[in-house]
Design an enzyme around this catalytic site. Structure first.
Site, PDB file in Angstrom:
ATOM      1  N   ASP A  44       0.823  -1.365   0.123  1.00  0.00           N
ATOM      2  CA  ASP A  44      -0.057  -0.182   0.307  1.00  0.00           C
ATOM      3  C   ASP A  44       0.825   1.029  -0.094  1.00  0.00           C
ATOM      4  O   ASP A  44       0.586   2.184   0.589  1.00  0.00           O
ATOM      5  CB  ASP A  44      -0.830   0.120   1.301  1.00  0.00           C
ATOM      6  CG  ASP A  44      -1.638  -1.295   1.406  1.00  0.00           C
ATOM      7  OD1 ASP A  44      -1.852  -2.019   0.525  1.00  0.00           O
ATOM      8  OD2 ASP A  44      -2.033  -1.574   2.493  1.00  0.00           O
ATOM      9  N   GLU A 225     -11.340  -0.916  -3.521  1.00  0.00           N
ATOM     10  CA  GLU A 225     -10.542  -0.296  -2.516  1.00  0.00           C
ATOM     11  C   GLU A 225      -9.126   0.708  -3.082  1.00  0.00           C
ATOM     12  O   GLU A 225      -9.108   0.505  -4.351  1.00  0.00           O
ATOM     13  CB  GLU A 225      -9.847  -0.903  -1.584  1.00  0.00           C
ATOM     14  CG  GLU A 225      -9.109  -2.210  -2.070  1.00  0.00           C
ATOM     15  CD  GLU A 225      -8.838  -3.302  -1.201  1.00  0.00           C
ATOM     16  OE1 GLU A 225      -9.642  -3.325  -0.006  1.00  0.00           O
ATOM     17  OE2 GLU A 225      -7.729  -3.883  -1.332  1.00  0.00           O
TER      18      GLU A 225
END
Length: 343
Positions: A44, A225
């Site tokens: 991420d 997401e």
């Protein structure tokens, strides 16, 4: 090159002698970042420029019970990265009991803010809800603050910035974006819903839209997401992750619009698994070298072979555009990118 003349059998002969040392030096191979850009399991990654340095803020990729701190990495040239250990952890965020992840950094008025997700908050309508284990009954999005991009960061408000559910979006995977008019927006959301809200001046809450709502849903087709937004040549680009983060279906898609609120219509997939390089590529960010049209995608991927759910590494590759502004598919590499210091 030296030139000399001699007469042999009545003919003019030209003799060539090469100078020594060579007049033309061999070109050195460019310095490359290599992929992954740092050692260890990191996912991420949020890439951003502060001053004359590139920064990457990733998730420490581990199980929920161990994912309790953040490291950061800085570079002058995209090739050599310095590790800044433990810039924020649960000792500073008392309400974070498990699973801190997806950091997003921004500077405002000389302060550096690190937004993050914590506790993997659930609710009774979801399969993940356990009435006998309250560790994920409270949490959501947090914000920490520091005087420098390398921290140490401290809790900005002493509680989650956002712990409620709006439009069925799980409060995770936040991204903070400064628009051209100086407004700061937050895009966030899991469970296939994405919301946008306007942060207030001191990043302690949100300002309502003109209709009184705090958050508007802007979910594009296929969204799961990991939202990220940037501007290039007056166009807004919105990227997100699709598929499942624990497997090879993970990938990145994008849309374009004339303003931050969209509408966002899916254009294409631009990053996905490549079984010759890595699989499970997603949850990306984008870095632009200031004052240039040099762009890079920072993302995580799963090495081959992969033996663990949390075995993810951070990589960087070139991001390129077509003449019409659309994005070319990103080619994953082991080489990474060439050195590109900020002037």
């Amino acid at each position: 090159m030296n030139l000399s003349y001699s007469l042999l059998s009545g003919s003019l002969v030209l003799a060539f002698a090469c100078s020594s040392p060579k007049e033309v030096e061999e070109t050195e191979a460019p310095k490359l970042s290599g992929n992954p850009i740092v050692e260890g399991w990191y996912a991420d990654p949020e890439g951003i420029v502060f001053g004359d340095e590139y920064w990457v803020y990733p998730t420490y990729s581990a199980g929920y019970t161990d994912q309790l701190h953040f490291d950061a990495f800085s570079s002058k040239d995209l090739v050599t990265w310095e590790k800044h250990e433990n810039i924020l952890d649960t000792a500073a965020i008392k309400w974070a009991r498990q699973a801190m992840w997806a950091p997003a950094a921004i500077e405002k008025d000389g302060k550096y803010y690190l937004f993050f997700s914590a506790n993997d908050i659930q609710r009774p309508s979801r399969d993940g809800w356990d009435p006998n284990n309250d560790i994920n009954h409270f949490g959501g999005l947090g914000v920490a603050v520091a005087d420098s991009p390398g921290g140490p960061f401290k809790d900005h408000i002493g509680k989650p910035l956002l712990s409620e559910f709006y439009n069925d979006a799980q409060p995770i995977d936040q991204f903070v974006f400064k628009d051209t008019d100086g407004t700061y927006y937050m895009l966030y959301g899991g469970w296939s819903h994405c919301n946008i809200g306007k942060l207030n001046a001191d990043f302690t809450g949100f300002e309502p839209w003109v209709d009184g709502e705090l958050f508007h849903e802007i979910t594009p087709e296929g969204y799961v997401e990991g939202p990220f937004v940037f501007i290039r040549e007056g166009k807004y680009y919105f990227m997100w992750s699709e598929g499942g983060w624990t497997n090879d279906s993970y990938k990145v898609a994008y849309a374009m619009a004339d303003k931050i609120t969209g509408p966002w219509n899916r254009i294409d997939t631009i990053l996905e698994s490549d079984t010759t390089i890595a699989t499970g590529a997603g949850h990306n960010s984008v870095i632009q070298k200031p004052g240039t049209d040099d762009w890079y995608m920072v993302y995580h991927r799963r090495p081959i072979p992969n033996e663990g759910r949390d075995h993810r590494v951070t990589a960087i590759d070139v991001l390129e555009f077509n003449e019409d502004g659309t994005i070319k598919p990103v080619k994953m590499t082991f080489e990474g990118v060439e050195a590109n210091p900020i002037d």
